[in-house]
Design a protein around this motif. Structure first.
Motif, PDB file in Angstrom:
ATOM      1  N   GLN A 114     -31.437 -67.053 -31.092  1.00 44.56           N
ATOM      2  CA  GLN A 114     -31.205 -67.056 -29.653  1.00 44.56           C
ATOM      3  C   GLN A 114     -31.673 -65.764 -28.992  1.00 44.56           C
ATOM      4  O   GLN A 114     -31.794 -65.704 -27.766  1.00 44.56           O
ATOM      5  N   GLY A 115     -31.935 -64.731 -29.786  1.00 41.93           N
ATOM      6  CA  GLY A 115     -32.439 -63.474 -29.259  1.00 41.93           C
ATOM      7  C   GLY A 115     -31.356 -62.437 -29.038  1.00 41.93           C
ATOM      8  O   GLY A 115     -30.187 -62.761 -28.805  1.00 41.93           O
ATOM      9  N   THR A 116     -31.756 -61.163 -29.140  1.00 38.89           N
ATOM     10  CA  THR A 116     -30.852 -60.050 -28.860  1.00 38.89           C
ATOM     11  C   THR A 116     -31.625 -59.006 -28.052  1.00 38.89           C
ATOM     12  O   THR A 116     -32.790 -58.711 -28.340  1.00 38.89           O
ATOM     13  N   GLN A 117     -30.973 -58.456 -27.028  1.00 42.63           N
ATOM     14  CA  GLN A 117     -31.641 -57.537 -26.112  1.00 42.63           C
ATOM     15  C   GLN A 117     -31.687 -56.126 -26.682  1.00 42.63           C
ATOM     16  O   GLN A 117     -30.668 -55.598 -27.146  1.00 42.63           O
ATOM     17  N   VAL A 118     -32.864 -55.524 -26.636  1.00 42.41           N
ATOM     18  CA  VAL A 118     -33.049 -54.112 -26.977  1.00 42.41           C
ATOM     19  C   VAL A 118     -33.603 -53.416 -25.736  1.00 42.41           C
ATOM     20  O   VAL A 118     -34.635 -53.826 -25.194  1.00 42.41           O
ATOM     21  N   THR A 119     -32.911 -52.369 -25.308  1.00 40.83           N
ATOM     22  CA  THR A 119     -33.353 -51.604 -24.144  1.00 40.83           C
ATOM     23  C   THR A 119     -33.504 -50.144 -24.541  1.00 40.83           C
ATOM     24  O   THR A 119     -32.557 -49.544 -25.068  1.00 40.83           O
ATOM     25  N   VAL A 120     -34.684 -49.587 -24.294  1.00 37.28           N
ATOM     26  CA  VAL A 120     -34.967 -48.194 -24.642  1.00 37.28           C
ATOM     27  C   VAL A 120     -35.168 -47.427 -23.343  1.00 37.28           C
ATOM     28  O   VAL A 120     -36.092 -47.719 -22.575  1.00 37.28           O
ATOM     29  N   SER A 121     -34.318 -46.458 -23.106  1.00 37.33           N
ATOM     30  CA  SER A 121     -34.406 -45.671 -21.877  1.00 37.33           C
ATOM     31  C   SER A 121     -35.260 -44.427 -22.101  1.00 37.33           C
ATOM     32  O   SER A 121     -35.281 -43.861 -23.196  1.00 37.33           O
ATOM     33  N   SER A 122     -35.943 -44.018 -21.052  1.00 38.61           N
ATOM     34  CA  SER A 122     -36.829 -42.846 -21.157  1.00 38.61           C
ATOM     35  C   SER A 122     -36.089 -41.561 -20.827  1.00 38.61           C
ATOM     36  O   SER A 122     -34.970 -41.568 -20.356  1.00 38.61           O
TER      37      SER A 122
END
Length: 122
Positions: A114-122
């Motif tokens: 179903q997917g999993t969110q990955v967020t990389v902040s700068s």
């Protein structure tokens, strides 16, 4: 039939690390090649990495080579994606995939999580 459930996504700063897990169920799990795709906002889904049923051979997209490592523990029916040196452009929904064919798992996998969110902040 194989069912896939991802976990381990989240928010991380650039340069950081995350490990995604994919729990698989189904009698044919160990005969399937497994992999990961991702989809960034406004972009098509793209291949990230794949691993053979035995875990002996892996293959990566150029964009993640040297930073990401795919592995599997067949005793636990689990596939992992270790992501190091993360960049803002790695931000995406990550999908675990599987297919009996080592080539199809890269191009058109039969099974999707179903997917999993990955967020990389700068």
């Amino acid at each position: 039939q194989v069912q896939l459930v991802e976990s381990g996504g989240g928010l991380v700063q650039a340069g950081g690390s995350l490990r995604l897990s994919c729990a698989a169920s189904g009698r044919t799990y160990t005969s399937n090649a497994m992999g990961w795709f991702r989809q960034a906002p406004g972009k098509d889904r793209e291949f990230v990495a794949r691993i053979t049923g035995s875990g002996g051979y892996s293959y990566y997209a150029n964009s993640v080579k040297g930073r990401f490592t795919i592995s599997r523990d067949n005793a636990k029916n689990t596939v992992y994606l270790q992501m190091n040196s993360l960049k803002p452009e790695d931000t995406a929904v990550y999908y675990c995939v599987g297919d009996p064919s080592i080539s199809a798992v890269v191009t058109a996998p039969r099974y999707w999580g179903q997917g999993t969110q990955v967020t990389v902040s700068s």
